[in-house]
Structure formats: C-alpha cells, structure tokens
Write a protein that holds these residues in place. Structure first.
Motif, mmCIF file in Angstrom:
data_model
loop_
_atom_site.group_PDB
_atom_site.id
_atom_site.type_symbol
_atom_site.label_atom_id
_atom_site.label_comp_id
_atom_site.label_asym_id
_atom_site.label_seq_id
_atom_site.Cartn_x
_atom_site.Cartn_y
_atom_site.Cartn_z
ATOM 1 N N ASN A 131 0.909 -1.118 0.094
ATOM 2 C CA ASN A 131 0.104 -0.128 0.001
ATOM 3 C C ASN A 131 0.831 1.490 -0.040
ATOM 4 O O ASN A 131 0.457 2.364 0.452
ATOM 5 C CB ASN A 131 -0.919 0.009 1.230
ATOM 6 C CG ASN A 131 -0.146 -0.219 2.445
ATOM 7 O OD1 ASN A 131 0.926 -0.338 2.539
ATOM 8 N ND2 ASN A 131 -1.040 -0.739 3.606
ATOM 9 N N GLY A 132 2.205 1.219 -0.433
ATOM 10 C CA GLY A 132 2.928 2.422 -0.784
ATOM 11 C C GLY A 132 4.400 2.074 -0.451
ATOM 12 O O GLY A 132 5.267 2.154 -1.306
ATOM 13 N N ASN A 133 4.641 1.968 0.892
ATOM 14 C CA ASN A 133 6.226 1.874 1.354
ATOM 15 C C ASN A 133 7.114 1.066 0.816
ATOM 16 O O ASN A 133 8.229 1.094 0.108
ATOM 17 C CB ASN A 133 6.339 2.225 2.802
ATOM 18 C CG ASN A 133 6.054 3.624 3.339
ATOM 19 O OD1 ASN A 133 6.231 4.551 2.773
ATOM 20 N ND2 ASN A 133 5.532 3.597 4.731
ATOM 21 N N VAL A 151 4.528 -4.460 -8.614
ATOM 22 C CA VAL A 151 3.929 -3.896 -7.473
ATOM 23 C C VAL A 151 2.483 -3.786 -7.726
ATOM 24 O O VAL A 151 1.606 -3.342 -8.539
ATOM 25 C CB VAL A 151 4.255 -2.369 -7.064
ATOM 26 C CG1 VAL A 151 3.687 -1.996 -5.651
ATOM 27 C CG2 VAL A 151 5.795 -2.283 -7.120
ATOM 28 N N TYR A 152 1.830 -4.819 -6.883
ATOM 29 C CA TYR A 152 0.415 -4.957 -6.617
ATOM 30 C C TYR A 152 0.036 -3.972 -5.590
ATOM 31 O O TYR A 152 -0.037 -4.155 -4.711
ATOM 32 C CB TYR A 152 0.056 -6.438 -6.551
ATOM 33 C CG TYR A 152 0.388 -7.217 -7.502
ATOM 34 C CD1 TYR A 152 -0.093 -7.493 -8.699
ATOM 35 C CD2 TYR A 152 1.066 -8.416 -7.080
ATOM 36 C CE1 TYR A 152 0.283 -8.239 -9.549
ATOM 37 C CE2 TYR A 152 1.349 -9.415 -8.056
ATOM 38 C CZ TYR A 152 1.072 -9.360 -9.293
ATOM 39 O OH TYR A 152 1.562 -10.402 -10.283
ATOM 40 N N ALA A 153 -0.952 -3.075 -5.873
ATOM 41 C CA ALA A 153 -1.413 -1.974 -4.989
ATOM 42 C C ALA A 153 -2.816 -2.022 -5.033
ATOM 43 O O ALA A 153 -3.435 -2.153 -5.983
ATOM 44 C CB ALA A 153 -0.741 -0.493 -5.508
ATOM 45 N N PRO A 154 -3.409 -1.387 -3.728
ATOM 46 C CA PRO A 154 -4.838 -1.404 -3.622
ATOM 47 C C PRO A 154 -5.168 -0.060 -4.384
ATOM 48 O O PRO A 154 -4.368 0.526 -4.810
ATOM 49 C CB PRO A 154 -4.973 -1.282 -2.146
ATOM 50 C CG PRO A 154 -3.570 -1.109 -1.378
ATOM 51 C CD PRO A 154 -2.633 -1.614 -2.559
ATOM 52 N N LYS A 161 3.838 8.023 -2.683
ATOM 53 C CA LYS A 161 4.517 6.700 -2.836
ATOM 54 C C LYS A 161 4.181 6.022 -4.146
ATOM 55 O O LYS A 161 5.108 5.471 -4.971
ATOM 56 C CB LYS A 161 3.826 5.969 -1.664
ATOM 57 C CG LYS A 161 4.264 6.182 -0.350
ATOM 58 C CD LYS A 161 3.110 5.636 0.881
ATOM 59 C CE LYS A 161 3.310 6.212 1.878
ATOM 60 N NZ LYS A 161 2.335 5.480 3.005
ATOM 61 N N LEU A 162 3.176 6.468 -4.742
ATOM 62 C CA LEU A 162 3.098 6.053 -6.212
ATOM 63 C C LEU A 162 3.912 6.699 -7.221
ATOM 64 O O LEU A 162 4.616 6.057 -7.968
ATOM 65 C CB LEU A 162 1.484 6.359 -6.814
ATOM 66 C CG LEU A 162 0.339 5.453 -6.217
ATOM 67 C CD1 LEU A 162 -0.976 6.039 -6.790
ATOM 68 C CD2 LEU A 162 0.675 4.180 -6.972
ATOM 69 N N ALA A 163 4.211 8.005 -6.694
ATOM 70 C CA ALA A 163 5.241 8.481 -7.752
ATOM 71 C C ALA A 163 6.731 8.064 -7.716
ATOM 72 O O ALA A 163 7.355 7.679 -8.577
ATOM 73 C CB ALA A 163 5.184 10.208 -7.181
ATOM 74 N N GLN A 164 7.112 7.657 -6.520
ATOM 75 C CA GLN A 164 8.273 7.037 -6.041
ATOM 76 C C GLN A 164 8.476 5.718 -6.987
ATOM 77 O O GLN A 164 9.356 5.392 -7.728
ATOM 78 C CB GLN A 164 8.556 6.650 -4.760
ATOM 79 C CG GLN A 164 8.882 7.948 -3.704
ATOM 80 C CD GLN A 164 9.076 7.402 -2.397
ATOM 81 O OE1 GLN A 164 8.214 6.954 -1.613
ATOM 82 N NE2 GLN A 164 10.333 7.528 -1.988
ATOM 83 N N ILE A 288 -6.767 7.354 7.590
ATOM 84 C CA ILE A 288 -5.881 8.188 7.102
ATOM 85 C C ILE A 288 -4.680 7.779 6.983
ATOM 86 O O ILE A 288 -3.660 8.025 6.096
ATOM 87 C CB ILE A 288 -5.974 9.628 7.751
ATOM 88 C CG1 ILE A 288 -5.141 10.674 6.832
ATOM 89 C CG2 ILE A 288 -5.398 9.682 9.183
ATOM 90 C CD1 ILE A 288 -5.346 12.251 7.358
ATOM 91 N N ALA A 289 -4.377 6.621 7.908
ATOM 92 C CA ALA A 289 -3.148 6.106 8.160
ATOM 93 C C ALA A 289 -3.014 5.091 7.168
ATOM 94 O O ALA A 289 -3.162 3.898 7.687
ATOM 95 C CB ALA A 289 -2.950 5.843 9.580
ATOM 96 N N SER A 290 -2.842 4.922 5.819
ATOM 97 C CA SER A 290 -2.737 3.907 5.020
ATOM 98 C C SER A 290 -2.065 3.025 5.286
ATOM 99 O O SER A 290 -2.124 1.795 5.008
ATOM 100 C CB SER A 290 -2.875 4.370 3.446
ATOM 101 O OG SER A 290 -1.572 5.045 3.568
ATOM 102 N N GLY A 291 -0.638 3.421 5.755
ATOM 103 C CA GLY A 291 0.423 2.319 6.102
ATOM 104 C C GLY A 291 0.049 1.174 7.094
ATOM 105 O O GLY A 291 0.694 0.213 7.142
#
Length: 471
Positions: A131-133, A151-154, A161-164, A288-291
């Motif tokens: 989900n990012g990191n 990367v499989y992302a929700p 994080k997507l930009a990275q 809000i804390a997606s991590g």
C-alpha cells in the motif's frame, strides 16, 4: 564466524531447507521463521565495521550479493519540546527516525535484503503487494540490482508513494480496494517464477527489520517502552525478535515492553488484544493512516505473542488524533512524518493521560516513514478539515484532467493511469457532480463531463496551497 540457523514453522516446528519458493509451512500454511543458535555468540565480535543494516550481516541469513543504498542505522534522539508540551511524565521520550532511510521509510531495510537474495538466487523479477512504502522501497532497490519490480497496489495509495514507484521504474497493477486483496494476488504470482518481495509473505523481511532492535541497543540501550505503528504486525514482531535474540546472546539483561498502536478505523490486533480473543478480519477498514490499514494482519498472532511476552499494551487512536500529532511533531521537533508514524505520538499522548508511564521510565516512538510521501494531506490542514477524506486525491486528479478538456468516464480513467477500478471513477464523478464541481451532458450515446466555475475555483485554490508549501 558462521552462525547456524534454521527455517522453521513456529507452529508445528517442522524444519525446512532454505531454497527458492519456500516461504510458508506446507502443513500449517503460516509464514516460516528463521531461528539461530546464539548461545555462544558475542554480539560485538560478529559486527562488520559499517553504518548500515549490513553491520549485522552475520546475524542474518547468508547472503552473497549485497544490494544497498546505505539503509539503516537511522538516528535515535530525544524529543524534549514535544514531551514538555504534552506534559509526558517520563524520564525521556525518544524517536527512532526511520524516515531517514534512502526512500523515506523503514521498508528499505527489507527491500535491501529481499533484492540481495533475489540476485543470489538468480531471479529476474521481484513481486510485491504494497500500500505504498514497500512498493517504493523495493522498486528502488530492484532498480539498483538491474531487475524488474512488479507492485500490486490497492485502490488507494498515497500519491507520493505512487510517484516513487513510477520513477524507480516499478510496474504497478491495481488490485482490489485493500492491501489484503493485493497480498492474495502476490501469493499467486509466486508460481510464475517471480521472487516474493511482499514483507508479510517472505520471512527474510522480518530478519531485516529486527536490525531496528540491534541499532537501538547500540544507540540508547533498552527503552522501558517502545510504541510501534501496527498494521500487519510485522514491525512490532520484528523488533521483539531482535531484542529476544539480543537477550539470548546475553547482550541485554531485560527486554522492553511493547505498545501496538492502530487506527480506530482498522484495529483488528488491538480488538483481539483487549478482548483476549482470536483476530477477526476488520470490516470496512478506513483510516488516513494507509500504512497501517490492514484488515487481515498476517503477523497478527505473532504480534499478540510479542505483546503478551513483553507485558505490553495495545491501543487505538482516531484519525483526528493522528493528524494533530503529525502537526505537533512537525512544529515542535521539525519532524514531518506520515500518518502511520504519527499514530505513535497519538498513542503516547493518550496513554500518558491514562498514567501508564512512570516518571523514571524511557519511552521510544518508532517513526516508520516520511510525511513527504503523503504531501497530498497538506490540504487537510490548510482547509481546517477535522478529518481528511482519503478519496480526495483521486477527485483532484479527475478535476485536473477535466481542466484540460471535456471527457467521458472511460477517457478520464485512462488519463489518470488506470490505477483504480473504472467503477470507482464513476463513483467519484457522481460525488463531484453532487458537490457542484463538475457537470455532465449526454453527447451522442455517452455522458461527457466538464468543470463548473466552482470546480475551476477549487483547482486554483489547490494551486495556491502548493505555491505556499514551496515558499
């Protein structure tokens, strides 16, 4: 000195040979674990002279090729102004700032070792559910190794994080609405001859993350309490494993008490701890804390074991508390962290109010990632919103696309990169139209969308905020 280790199922105790594709027990279906013979090991005699996680190479599974960006050995320091502001009755409050890692999060530790092992075993592709990191970290390290990263992302991932991931050359596929669905997809990908980089699925990630404990021992000794942001349970369990191994080596005489913090909108581990029950998958997880938004934590049971063994505590905090703590930490200590990391400060304040801590105790908050990864949250502060809507960033993307020209839904979906389901795009379009930010009209057989004056004014306001941030 070669330290003997085994790969074992912690439940049935069946031992496995370390080889490609071996991650879970074939009998129990749970993640395997590395166990070491540390009885006669002198910690300081097996360290390498370097300032990264590879300082502890001999205390990790054997790896020949090293893919490193100088991750680890991040600073640990007191946060006196915030401690005084919150009136924390404790001897000292520290942060372990893993946002100082190369890509801005603690996941660089795992990414370094995962990519190194992938090279060792001759893989060309590494897969990861994130989900990012971890996606950002692994994309960077796999790029360093010259491999390919999937990367499989929700559906909802922080824009930074997507930009990275994109800039590091990672290939993103949107899978489901939660990280749990993406993890299932990553498990199926193992059969394609790809190396598993998902930290919840590959036990070598735990070995990388246990170095946090080793570093703390060298930097500040053993804190009385360590507060950990908790999603899958892997951070808190990794830290506990590191301290337990240090205790086995007789490096330390006691272990810290652990505190698991989760968001109120997704707290399956906290709920199980407080009810002394089994973990139940969270329904409709949202924070809000997606991590730390993980409905079905794969390391949840081991996190509960760590809490029990350490005489620890589990606590949940609200999104409002997280946002306030994020802002306080920034203004008082010059430390801008992501919401998942700020949850530890929110828990510190909450538990201090409940008089959990003693005056002579030391407390450490683990900072998992940088706030620069979640820069889209700044609007929440500038507008004074009580709670930031996690859908806002996608809506802003849609408005920006429509600022170019009028488009139908399918074209909008293609323009923003197909990172979410097309059905979700239409849901956002309906909500934007209800807010009066866009309008629609039938042209031929298609519904075409365009910006209203209100929508244009909102985009101008957002640009002004961006300008203020860069000043």
């Amino acid at each position: 000195m070669n330290i003997v280790y085994t790969l074992i199922c912690p439940q049935c105790k069946l031992e496995y040979k370390e080889k490609p594709g071996t991650y879970r027990c074939t009998k129990c279906g749970i993640q395997l674990e590395y166990r070491y013979n540390l009885e006669d090991v002198d910690f300081y005699n097996v360290l390498d002279n370097m300032g990264s996680i590879w300082r502890y190479r001999k205390l990790l599974p054997k790896i020949n090729n090293t893919i490193s960006l100088n991750e680890g050995f991040t600073p640990t320091y007191p946060i006196k102004r915030l401690k005084n502001s919150l009136r924390i009755m404790a001897k000292e409050v520290y942060v372990k700032d893993d946002s100082r890692n190369p890509t801005g999060s603690f996941r660089d530790r795992a990414a370094s070792i995962v990519s190194s092992r992938a090279v060792d075993w001759g893989y060309e592709v590494v897969i990861c559910a994130s989900n990012g990191n971890m996606g950002a970290s692994l994309a960077a390290y796999v790029a360093k190794a010259g491999l390919t990263c999937y990367v499989y992302a929700p559906m909802y991932v922080d824009i930074g994080k997507l930009a990275q991931i994109i800039m590091y050359g990672g290939i993103i596929e949107q899978v489901g609405e939660t990280i749990d669905e993406a993890i299932l997809k990553a498990m199926r990908g193992e059969g394609s001859g790809w190396y598993q980089g998902t930290p919840e699925l590959n036990p070598i990630s735990i070995e990388a993350q246990k170095t946090i404990a080793y570093e703390l021992i060298e930097q500040v000794g053993v804190p009385d309490w360590i507060i950990c942001p908790t999603g899958s349970g892997s951070i808190i369990y990794s830290i506990w494993k590191g301290f337990s191994e240090a205790y086995e080596m007789r490096l330390i005489e006691r272990k810290p008490r652990l505190i698991a913090v989760q968001a109120e909108g997704c707290s399956p581990i906290v709920t199980a701890f407080l009810k002394s029950s089994e973990i139940v998958k969270a329904k409709n997880p949202q924070t809000i804390a997606s991590g730390i938004c993980i409905a079905n934590p794969l390391y949840g049971n081991r996190a509960l074991e760590a809490l029990k063994d350490s005489r620890g505590i589990a606590v949940s905090v609200s999104d409002e508390d997280i946002l306030r703590s994020q802002k306080n930490l920034s203004k008082l200590e010059g430390l801008f962290v992501e919401p998942a990391a700020a949850s530890t400060i929110a828990a510190l304040e909450k538990l201090s109010g409940q008089e959990v801590f003693e005056k002579d105790e030391t407390i450490l908050c683990f900072i998992s990632g940088s706030g620069l990864k979640t820069i889209d949250l700044i609007g929440a502060y500038e507008r004074g919103w009580g709670k930031f809507n996690i859908y806002a960033s996608t809506k802003v993307k849609i408005l920006n696309v429509l600022s170019m020209r009028n488009m139908h839904g399918y074209e909008i979906w293609k323009r923003i990169g197909r990172i979410i389901k097309i059905q979700a795009i239409y849901q956002h379009l309906n909500e934007l139209e209800k807010l009066g930010l866009i309008r629609s009209q039938i042209v031929g057989r298609r519904k075409v969308y365009s910006l209203t004056d209100k929508g244009e004014n909102l985009l101008k306001a957002i640009e002004e905020i961006k300008l203020l941030v860069t000043i």
